[in-house]
Scaffold this active site. Structure first.
Site, PDB file in Angstrom:
ATOM      1  N   THR A  96       0.866  -1.179   0.000  1.00  0.00           N
ATOM      2  CA  THR A  96       0.000   0.000   0.000  1.00  0.00           C
ATOM      3  C   THR A  96       0.898   1.223   0.000  1.00  0.00           C
ATOM      4  OG1 THR A  96      -1.793  -1.124   1.160  1.00  0.00           O
ATOM      5  CG2 THR A  96      -1.781   1.274   1.258  1.00  0.00           C
ATOM      6  N   LYS A 171      -7.639   1.366  -2.436  1.00  0.00           N
ATOM      7  CA  LYS A 171      -7.202   0.929  -1.113  1.00  0.00           C
ATOM      8  C   LYS A 171      -7.290   2.085  -0.111  1.00  0.00           C
ATOM      9  CE  LYS A 171      -5.259  -1.407   2.266  1.00  0.00           C
ATOM     10  NZ  LYS A 171      -3.957  -2.064   2.311  1.00  0.00           N
ATOM     11  N   LYS A 239       0.145   4.582   9.044  1.00  0.00           N
ATOM     12  CA  LYS A 239       0.921   4.724   7.796  1.00  0.00           C
ATOM     13  C   LYS A 239      -0.039   4.907   6.621  1.00  0.00           C
ATOM     14  CE  LYS A 239       2.168   2.173   4.204  1.00  0.00           C
ATOM     15  NZ  LYS A 239       2.018   0.836   3.625  1.00  0.00           N
TER      16      LYS A 239
END
Lengths: 291, 291
Positions: A96, A171, A239
């Site tokens: 990601t 995502k 993150k």
């Protein structure tokens, strides 16, 4: 059968590579900490000493590493995939990372006649182990067709979202949804508890209707039981939320609710709860109130 | 069979009273605007001239009116239910109002040997018409058992949430959940669109996992199609959010995300969108961004 390079044997990568071996693929693995490749070798895979060497030996190269600079490094760096990959090979980045950096990397690979898909996943380590990940794919649809047998060895739902970067964008949308919905659940559980209402009754009465969500059904009971063991860890969520906010900055999009959840998770991290599950957001909302 | 008084024939009350008639109950109806009772009389019901008269003729008295002062008025006012109700009769308040005022009203009725249940509903006018409402009940469990056949004529899921007021508290939790989850969906849809990602693809890829919610499956497609016709109207949602914030004030609970959504809905109202559906929250989030 196509040879699959696999770069990044972390909590997600290792079980994903093992599922590829189980499905009968030849796997050539690389991890920065070399000892981590032992599991793959024992299971019948090979080892490559650098991303470049992995790429030389493979037709499809999967990368799943921590963050944007790591992907940049293993693909475009000195001993990176780009230095060894054959023309016509495909890089599938399942990390990601930044959607815009993804587009840049795809463009640079394309100049060397190397194809790329961005294919980040959701479903956590349990999904990685069971091969039931959701995979959100950006890139050319013919390339996706070619790679489908490989992706199907690791995931259950494979959605083609658009051109390169759109897998990553999807995502990040997923992370906006889980985080702000988690906030809805945290506030509702606290409101119930502070009002003297049984949290479990509240969940039972509301989860079947317009208030229902995966977060309510799965995380509210953990909040109520004060079970903060990680399904998905706050440090990792943070993150991803940083990536969301950086991408939002690039398109000048204010995301007030998401930003606020990011700040509350910082309160979790400051209180030493970064390794707890995202349901510990409840604790940060609770800290706002008097005892 | 017990005689049912029914006070408040609005968008919810009218179809609920008709469902009681269909189920074979004798219904004595009252509405402030008397002409509204005609539908009930045509369907075989009776009319009462005041809440007091309705109560005199009934064993169970249902109230479903707009707001806290209205409930106070029809139950405790000059010609209120309390002036006419027999000892041992039951008042079921199905309005959405203040949990603390609910407790006060229940206590005052109890002093006259009149029982009370608070039983607010979710499921909207469609649920009221189809008799599929979710009913969240606060009060004594034996009284609830006595009233179950009546509630089952109007709703599908009946949950006993606790003592008086807890039905209302559960309803307010429901409104926290729907509102803040709606915010999650609004930010995710806008992030997708501003990033060039097809909103429908985003919903398809995310709705089956941890990001999934009723709001995502049902409202995101409407946001994408710019269909702002009301399922549930912003003006009504705002009344409920005011009740949430008033109740939160009483228990000294900060609800930052819910408050923020309340403010954004004010932007909808200021822009003449108060009669639109709650999915128009998307428009207020969109207004924060440059064109």
């Amino acid at each position: 059968m196509e040879k699959v390079g696999f770069i990044g044997l972390g909590i997600m990568g290792e079980p994903m590579a093992l599922n590829l071996l189980k499905a009968g693929f030849n796997v050539i693995a690389y991890n920065r900490t070399e000892a981590k490749a032992d599991v793959i070798i024992e299971a019948g895979g090979e080892n490559g000493r650098t991303p470049k060497e992995v790429a030389e030996k493979s037709d499809i190269i999967i990368t799943i590493v921590s963050d944007t600079p790591d992907v940049h490094d293993v693909i475009l760096g000195e001993n990176g995939v780009i230095k060894g990959a054959k023309k016509g090979s495909v890089v599938i980045d399942m990390s990601t990372i930044s959607p815009s950096v993804t587009k840049d990397i795809a463009a640079k690979l394309k100049m060397e006649n190397i194809e790329m898909l961005d294919a980040p996943v959701s479903g956590g380590d349990v999904g990685a182990i069971n091969g039931t990940l959701s995979i959100m794919v950006g890139g050319n649809s013919e390339i996706l067709e070619r790679c489908k047998p490989i992706l199907e060895a690791m995931g259950k739902t494979i959605t083609h979202c658009g051109t390169n970067g759109m897998g990553q964008t999807t995502k990040l949308c997923n992370q906006i949804l889980v985080s702000v919905t988690n906030m809805a659940v945290s506030e509702a559980v606290l409101f119930a508890q502070k009002s003297g209402l049984d949290g479990g009754k509240m969940v039972e009465a509301t989860k079947g209707g317009a208030a229902g969500s995966w977060q309510l059904s799965n995380l509210a009971p953990k909040m109520i039981d004060e079970d903060f063991a990680p399904g998905f860890m706050i440090d990792l969520q943070q993150k991803d939320l940083r990536l969301v906010l950086e991408a939002a900055e690039e398109i000048h999009l204010p995301l007030p609710a998401l930003s606020y959840v990011h700040q509350l998770y910082k309160s979790n991290q400051a209180n030493g709860e970064g390794k707890e599950g995202t349901q510990a957001l409840y604790k940060s909302v609770k800290r706002l109130t008097p005892k």
